[in-house]
Design an enzyme around this catalytic site. Structure first.
Site, PDB file in Angstrom:
ATOM      1  N   HIS A 180      57.623 -52.891  82.887  1.00  0.00           N
ATOM      2  CA  HIS A 180      56.922 -52.542  81.648  1.00  0.00           C
ATOM      3  C   HIS A 180      55.411 -52.557  81.894  1.00  0.00           C
ATOM      4  O   HIS A 180      54.932 -53.264  82.795  1.00  0.00           O
ATOM      5  CB  HIS A 180      57.305 -53.558  80.566  1.00  0.00           C
ATOM      6  N   VAL A 238      52.883 -54.121  80.763  1.00  0.00           N
ATOM      7  CA  VAL A 238      52.138 -55.380  80.826  1.00  0.00           C
ATOM      8  C   VAL A 238      52.537 -56.237  82.021  1.00  0.00           C
ATOM      9  O   VAL A 238      51.952 -57.305  82.239  1.00  0.00           O
ATOM     10  CB  VAL A 238      52.306 -56.212  79.525  1.00  0.00           C
ATOM     11  N   LYS A 239      53.518 -55.781  82.810  1.00  0.00           N
ATOM     12  CA  LYS A 239      53.974 -56.584  83.943  1.00  0.00           C
ATOM     13  C   LYS A 239      53.102 -56.342  85.175  1.00  0.00           C
ATOM     14  O   LYS A 239      52.104 -55.634  85.121  1.00  0.00           O
ATOM     15  CB  LYS A 239      55.439 -56.263  84.240  1.00  0.00           C
ATOM     16  N   HIS A 240      53.488 -56.930  86.307  1.00  0.00           N
ATOM     17  CA  HIS A 240      52.620 -56.921  87.490  1.00  0.00           C
ATOM     18  C   HIS A 240      52.399 -55.528  88.055  1.00  0.00           C
ATOM     19  O   HIS A 240      51.310 -55.210  88.531  1.00  0.00           O
ATOM     20  CB  HIS A 240      53.205 -57.845  88.559  1.00  0.00           C
TER      21      HIS A 240
END
Length: 400
Positions: free
Chosen positions: A193, A195-197
Site C-alpha cells: 500500500h 503508506v508502506k515501505h
C-alpha cells in the site's frame, strides 16, 4: 511559537497539512511504469515473476507470490495452510481488521490473544493459553515494524502442529536476530500500500520456503486454475488446456504494478534509513517528557519502522486522547490512531465478541496516537511535528 492552540483560534504550527504516511515516487518509478505501458504485457507477464524473484532475494526466502493487496496475501496464506470451517486462528486485536478477517474468509474463527504492554506485539504466553484442539494457525503481527519474538512462536507451532502466518505488512526490511523478516515463518505476508515501505499502488506478497505452500498460493490467486501439466488430471488435451483444481480468487497483480515495485525496491534501504533517522529525532525529542512513553524496541528486532506511536499517561494531562488528537489535527499534523481493537468493530460484536477480552490491548488503544512518519518528510516537517506535540502537551499540562 504562538502558545494559543489552533483549536482555540491560535495560529497552527504548520500552514499546510502533513499526512501520517505518504508514498515517495520519483522519475525512475514513473519511467519504469511507462516502459511497461509501452511493452507487450500489462498483466500476467514476465515483470511479475521478476518482482517476485527480487522480493524473495531481498528477504532471503525461496519463493514469493505477489497478489493484488495485503489482505489477499493473508487470505491466500490461510488457504495454503488448509484453514477451513470450524478451525481456530489466533491473532492480535491491535492490528488492521484483515489480520482476523482472513480467517473468517475461510469460515474459521479468529481468537484474540492479548499484547505485551512493552512491545505492543502479541503475548506469546497468552497465545499458548488460547490454543485448543481446534487451533490451526497463529497469525502474529509485526506491529509498527517491530518483529514479534518469532522463536517462541515457532516453538509453539512445532509443539502443537500449527502453521505460523506472519503478518509483516509493517515490516518489510525489518530484521529478527540478524535475519530479514520473510525468511523465518512458515509464510510471511507483506503489504505494498502507498503508506508502506515500498508501494505498487495496491499490492501484497507472500514469501515462504515451503514448495507446497508456494504451489497452493500460485493456484489460489488465479481462480484455482492451472495449466501446469504436472498437476492436470486430464493430460491428453492440447497445450491450450487448463483445469480448475480448487476454488480460488482473482487476486492477480499486474505487470504495471510490479514495474513500480521493482523500481521502488531499489531504494528500500534509503527509505528505511530515513525512517530510522526520523524515529531517532522523535525519540530524542519525546523521551524526557513526563507522561509520554516512546516506543520500546526489543533487542532482537531491528525495525524498519512503518509507524511511530506515542503512548500518553493521560492522568498527567487531565484530558482524554480525543482532545490531544483533535488539537494536533488543528495544528495541521496528520496524526492517526493504530488501531481500534478488531473485536470492537460492530461486525465482530455481532459475531459475539465482547469488550474485555484483551485488557492490555484495550488499555493501550485508549492512550495512543500515531505521528507522521514517511521517508520523504523534510527535516522541517519533523520539527513541525515535534513542536506541535510539545505545544499541545505544554498547554494541557499548564491548565491543570
Amino acid at each position: 511559537m504562538n502558545k494559543t492552540l489552533a483549536i482555540h483560534g491560535g495560529k497552527p504550527v504548520r500552514e499546510t497539512y502533513l499526512p501520517y504516511g505518504k508514498q515517495w515516487i520519483d522519475g525512475n518509478d514513473i519511467n519504469a511504469v511507462i516502459a511497461t505501458l509501452r511493452g507487450d504485457y500489462l498483466t500476467t507477464g514476465p515483470t511479475i515473476k521478476e518482482f517476485e524473484d527480487k522480493i524473495a532475494d531481498y528477504v532471503d526466502a525461496k519463493y514469493a507470490v505477489a497478489v493484488s493487496n495485503g489482505t489477499a496475501a493473508l487470505h491466500a496464506a490461510c488457504f495454503a495452510a488448509g484453514i477451513k470451517e470450524g478451525d481456530e486462528v489466533i491473532t492480535t486485536p491491535i492490528t488492521f481488521a484483515a489480520s482476523a478477517n482472513c480467517a473468517l474468509y475461510q469460515r474459521a474463527i479468529p481468537i484474540f490473544a492479548d499484547i505485551d504492554p512493552k512491545t505492543y506485539n502479541i503475548d506469546v504466553c497468552d497465545v499458548e493459553k488460547k490454543i485448543t484442539e481446534k487451533t490451526k494457525a497463529i497469525i502474529p503481527v509485526d506491529f509498527t515494524g517491530q518483529v514479534v519474538d518469532l522463536n517462541p512462536i515457532l516453538k509453539l507451532a512445532e509443539k502443537y502442529h500449527l502453521t505460523v502466518i506472519e503478518d509483516a505488512a509493517h515490516a518489510l526490511g525489518t530484521e529478527y536476530r540478524g535475519r530479514k523478516v520473510g525468511s523465518i515463518s512458515h509464510m510471511t505476508t507483506f503489504s505494498l500500500h502507498p503508506v508502506k515501505h515500498i508501494t505498487t499502488g495496491e499490492g501484497g506478497v507472500i514469501t515462504t520456503n515451503d514448495e507446497i505452500f508456494y504451489r497452493k498460493l500460485l493456484l489460489f490467486r488465479t481462480h484455482g486454475i492451472t495449466r501446469n501439466e504436472n498437476l492436470l488430471e486430464n493430460k491428453e488435451e492440447g497445450t491450450w488446456y487448463y483445469e480448475q483444481l480448487a476454488l480460488g480468487y482473482n487476486y492477480r497483480i499486474t505487470d504495471i504494478q510490479c514495474a513500480l515495485g521493482i523500481s521502488q525496491l531499489e531504494r528500500i534501504d534509503e527509505f528505511i534509513k530515513r525512517r530510522q533517522e526520523i524515529v531517532r529525532k522523535y525519540n530524542e525529542a519525546f523521551a524526557a517528557i513526563d507522561g509520554v512513553i516512546i516506543p520500546h524496541q526489543a533487542d532482537f528486532s531491528n525495525s524498519s519502522w512503518h509507524l511511530y506511536i506515542l503512548q500518553f499517561e493521560l492522568d498527567k494531562f487531565k484530558v482524554d486522547r480525543k482532545e490531544l488528537y483533535d488539537a494536533l489535527q488543528a495544528e495541521n499534523i496528520g496524526v492517526n490512531v493504530h488501531y481500534i481493537p478488531v473485536y470492537y468493530h460492530p461486525y465482530y460484536q455481532k459475531l459475539g465478541y465482547k469488550k474485555g477480552l484483551c485488557p492490555n490491548a484495550e488499555r493501550l488503544y485508549e492512550r495512543i496516537i500515531t505521528l507522521p512518519l514517511f521517508p520523504n518528510m523534510k527535516n522541517k516537517d519533523v520539527e513541525d511535528v515535534i513542536n506541535a506535540v510539545k505545544k499541545v502537551l505544554d498547554y494541557f499540562r499548564s491548565v491543570l
